[in-house]
Write a protein that holds these residues in place. Structure first.
Motif, PDB file in Angstrom:
ATOM      1  N   LEU A 178       1.097  -5.772  -3.940  1.00 34.27           N
ATOM      2  CA  LEU A 178       0.564  -4.432  -3.696  1.00 34.27           C
ATOM      3  C   LEU A 178       0.129  -3.777  -5.002  1.00 34.27           C
ATOM      4  N   ASP A 179       0.946  -3.874  -6.038  1.00 34.38           N
ATOM      5  CA  ASP A 179       0.579  -3.278  -7.326  1.00 34.38           C
ATOM      6  C   ASP A 179      -0.705  -3.889  -7.864  1.00 34.38           C
ATOM      7  N   ARG A 180      -0.831  -5.212  -7.721  1.00 39.18           N
ATOM      8  CA  ARG A 180      -2.037  -5.882  -8.202  1.00 39.18           C
ATOM      9  C   ARG A 180      -3.256  -5.452  -7.407  1.00 39.18           C
ATOM     10  N   LEU A 181      -3.110  -5.303  -6.098  1.00 41.53           N
ATOM     11  CA  LEU A 181      -4.214  -4.861  -5.248  1.00 41.53           C
ATOM     12  C   LEU A 181      -4.685  -3.473  -5.653  1.00 41.53           C
ATOM     13  N   LEU A 182      -3.759  -2.540  -5.819  1.00 47.24           N
ATOM     14  CA  LEU A 182      -4.129  -1.171  -6.183  1.00 47.24           C
ATOM     15  C   LEU A 182      -4.786  -1.122  -7.545  1.00 47.24           C
ATOM     16  N   LEU A 183      -4.319  -1.958  -8.474  1.00 49.28           N
ATOM     17  CA  LEU A 183      -4.916  -1.984  -9.809  1.00 49.28           C
ATOM     18  C   LEU A 183      -6.345  -2.502  -9.760  1.00 49.28           C
ATOM     19  N   LEU A 184      -6.572  -3.568  -9.016  1.00 46.70           N
ATOM     20  CA  LEU A 184      -7.921  -4.129  -8.915  1.00 46.70           C
ATOM     21  C   LEU A 184      -8.882  -3.156  -8.239  1.00 46.70           C
ATOM     22  N   LEU A 185      -8.410  -2.476  -7.203  1.00 47.37           N
ATOM     23  CA  LEU A 185      -9.277  -1.494  -6.527  1.00 47.37           C
ATOM     24  C   LEU A 185      -9.571  -0.306  -7.433  1.00 47.37           C
ATOM     25  N   GLU A 186      -8.610   0.093  -8.222  1.00 51.13           N
ATOM     26  CA  GLU A 186      -8.838   1.195  -9.165  1.00 51.13           C
ATOM     27  C   GLU A 186      -9.857   0.788 -10.221  1.00 51.13           C
ATOM     28  N   GLN A 187      -9.766  -0.426 -10.692  1.00 50.10           N
ATOM     29  CA  GLN A 187     -10.727  -0.907 -11.679  1.00 50.10           C
ATOM     30  C   GLN A 187     -12.129  -0.999 -11.084  1.00 50.10           C
ATOM     31  N   ALA A 188     -12.211  -1.306  -9.782  1.00 48.89           N
ATOM     32  CA  ALA A 188     -13.508  -1.381  -9.106  1.00 48.89           C
ATOM     33  C   ALA A 188     -14.002  -0.007  -8.665  1.00 48.89           C
ATOM     34  N   GLN A 189     -13.182   1.010  -8.920  1.00 51.28           N
ATOM     35  CA  GLN A 189     -13.516   2.401  -8.570  1.00 51.28           C
ATOM     36  C   GLN A 189     -13.685   2.589  -7.067  1.00 51.28           C
ATOM     37  N   ARG A 193      -7.338   5.323   0.534  1.00 51.08           N
ATOM     38  CA  ARG A 193      -6.962   6.466   1.368  1.00 51.08           C
ATOM     39  C   ARG A 193      -5.559   6.319   1.931  1.00 51.08           C
ATOM     40  N   ALA A 194      -5.188   5.110   2.309  1.00 55.14           N
ATOM     41  CA  ALA A 194      -3.872   4.899   2.918  1.00 55.14           C
ATOM     42  C   ALA A 194      -3.470   3.442   2.747  1.00 55.14           C
ATOM     43  N   VAL A 195      -2.156   3.225   2.670  1.00 51.82           N
ATOM     44  CA  VAL A 195      -1.609   1.878   2.587  1.00 51.82           C
ATOM     45  C   VAL A 195      -0.559   1.729   3.681  1.00 51.82           C
ATOM     46  N   ASP A 196      -0.673   0.635   4.442  1.00 51.13           N
ATOM     47  CA  ASP A 196       0.289   0.363   5.505  1.00 51.13           C
ATOM     48  C   ASP A 196       0.890  -1.019   5.269  1.00 51.13           C
ATOM     49  N   GLN A 197       2.201  -1.111   5.377  1.00 52.20           N
ATOM     50  CA  GLN A 197       2.901  -2.379   5.195  1.00 52.20           C
ATOM     51  C   GLN A 197       3.747  -2.649   6.431  1.00 52.20           C
ATOM     52  N   ARG A 198       3.605  -3.844   6.991  1.00 52.37           N
ATOM     53  CA  ARG A 198       4.322  -4.172   8.220  1.00 52.37           C
ATOM     54  C   ARG A 198       4.724  -5.649   8.203  1.00 52.37           C
ATOM     55  N   PRO A 199       5.788  -5.980   8.920  1.00 51.37           N
ATOM     56  CA  PRO A 199       6.238  -7.378   8.959  1.00 51.37           C
ATOM     57  C   PRO A 199       5.172  -8.279   9.568  1.00 51.37           C
ATOM     58  N   PHE A 200       5.101  -9.494   9.026  1.00 55.02           N
ATOM     59  CA  PHE A 200       4.182 -10.510   9.555  1.00 55.02           C
ATOM     60  C   PHE A 200       5.002 -11.786   9.735  1.00 55.02           C
ATOM     61  N   GLY A 201       5.483 -11.989  10.947  1.00 52.15           N
ATOM     62  CA  GLY A 201       6.407 -13.085  11.173  1.00 52.15           C
ATOM     63  C   GLY A 201       7.803 -12.727  10.667  1.00 52.15           C
ATOM     64  N   GLU A 206       2.451  -8.069   5.964  1.00 51.92           N
ATOM     65  CA  GLU A 206       1.013  -7.769   5.929  1.00 51.92           C
ATOM     66  C   GLU A 206       0.819  -6.414   5.262  1.00 51.92           C
ATOM     67  N   ILE A 207      -0.090  -6.366   4.306  1.00 48.72           N
ATOM     68  CA  ILE A 207      -0.437  -5.127   3.595  1.00 48.72           C
ATOM     69  C   ILE A 207      -1.870  -4.760   3.961  1.00 48.72           C
ATOM     70  N   GLU A 208      -2.061  -3.534   4.395  1.00 46.47           N
ATOM     71  CA  GLU A 208      -3.411  -3.050   4.715  1.00 46.47           C
ATOM     72  C   GLU A 208      -3.716  -1.841   3.846  1.00 46.47           C
ATOM     73  N   ALA A 209      -4.788  -1.925   3.071  1.00 47.51           N
ATOM     74  CA  ALA A 209      -5.235  -0.815   2.235  1.00 47.51           C
ATOM     75  C   ALA A 209      -6.567  -0.307   2.784  1.00 47.51           C
TER      76      ALA A 209
END
Length: 245
Positions: A178-189, A193-201, A206-209
Motif C-alpha cells: 500500500l505504501d508503495r502504491l501511494l508513493l507511485l501514484l503521488e509521483q505520477a500526480q 480519493r479513497a482506499v479500501d482494503q478487504r480480505p481476498f481468500g 485486496e487493496i483498491e485505490a
C-alpha cells in the motif's frame, strides 16, 4: 355593552379588483396544475391552484394594506417572504432514493405557480399570463427535447471517468504494498480519493485505490502496476475506469 368593531368601509372597486386577481390566479394556476395532473405528478391540479391563489391572496392583501395604511411590510417584502415560503414547500416535494433524486421539476413548477399568483396579486395580469405560458411551455414543449437528449449515449468526451487500481497481495506484505502504491501514484500526480482494503481468500488481501475523476494516461497506470509487480508479496494487479455523468 357597546361593541365598536371599527369595520373598514366596503370598497366595491377594490373588492372587484381582488376578485379579478384571485380569478386570474385560479385559472392560470389551474392550467399549470392540470398539465401536472395529467402526467400524474405529486403536485397536481389542486396543489398548483392553491399555491397560485394563496400567493395572490397574500400579495393582494399587502397591496390593499399598503394602500390604506402605508408603511411596512410593502408588497415587495411580502413577495420576498412568499418566495422563501414556497421554497420550503417545494423542498418537501423533492425525494432522494440512493443516487436518484425526483421531484425537482415538481418543486420548480410550484415556484412558477407562486410567481403567477404573485403577478396576479399585484394586478399585473399580462405578466401573470406570460408567466403561466412559460411555465407550461417549460413542462410541455421542452419535454420531447429532454427525452431525446436522454436517449442519446453520452459521448465519452463529455464524461469524467473514475479510475480504480486493484491489487492482490499477501497479508504480511499489505502495508508495504500500500505504501508503495501511494508513493507511485503521488509521483505520477494522481491524487487518491479513497482506499479500501478487504480480505481476498484466507491469506491474501485486496487493496483498491480510487482516484479522483480526472484525465488519466493509461500507460502511466500500466507503468505503476509494472513497478508494483516486482514488490515482494504482490500477486496480481489491474486498473479499470467507470464513466460518471
Amino acid at each position: 355593552m357597546n361593541l365598536d368593531l371599527h369595520l373598514p368601509a366596503f370598497d366595491a372597486g377594490a373588492t372587484l379588483a381582488s376578485l379579478l386577481s384571485l380569478s386570474t390566479a385560479f385559472v392560470l394556476g389551474g392550467a399549470i396544475g392540470l398539465e401536472r395532473q395529467v402526467r400524474q405528478r405529486t403536485a397536481g391540479l389542486r396543489t398548483n391552484t392553491l399555491v397560485a391563489v394563496s400567493a395572490a391572496v397574500f400579495v393582494d392583501l399587502a397591496v390593499r394594506y399598503h394602500g390604506l395604511h402605508g408603511g411596512t411590510p410593502s408588497p415587495l417584502h411580502v413577495v420576498a417572504y412568499l418566495i422563501s415560503g414556497v421554497g420550503f414547500l417545494g423542498a418537501g416535494a423533492i425525494m432522494k432514493d440512493g443516487a436518484q433524486i425526483s421531484g425537482l421539476n415538481t418543486a420548480a413548477t410550484l415556484w412558477g405557480s407562486a410567481a403567477v399568483g404573485a403577478c396576479a396579486g399585484l394586478k399585473l395580469f399580462p405578466e401573470a399570463l406570460l408567466a403561466a405560458v412559460f411555465v407550461l411551455a417549460s413542462n410541455t414543449l421542452l419535454r420531447p427535447v429532454v427525452n431525446r437528449i436522454q436517449r442519446q449515449p453520452l459521448p465519452e468526451t463529455f464524461s469524467e471517468a473514475t479510475y480504480a487500481i486493484n491489487l492482490v497481495c499477501q497479508r504480511e506484505q499489505q502495508a508495504e504494498v500500500l505504501d508503495r502504491l501511494l508513493l507511485l501514484l503521488e509521483q505520477a500526480q494522481y491524487p487518491v480519493r479513497a482506499v479500501d482494503q478487504r480480505p481476498f481468500g484466507e491469506r491474501d488481501v485486496e487493496i483498491e485505490a480510487v482516484l479522483y475523476a480526472t484525465t488519466v494516461d493509461g500507460s502511466e497506470l500500466d507503468a505503476v502496476l509494472a513497478e508494483l509487480a516486482a514488490q515482494p508479496g504482490m500477486l496480481q494487479g489491474f486498473w479499470n475506469a467507470t464513466l460518471e455523468e
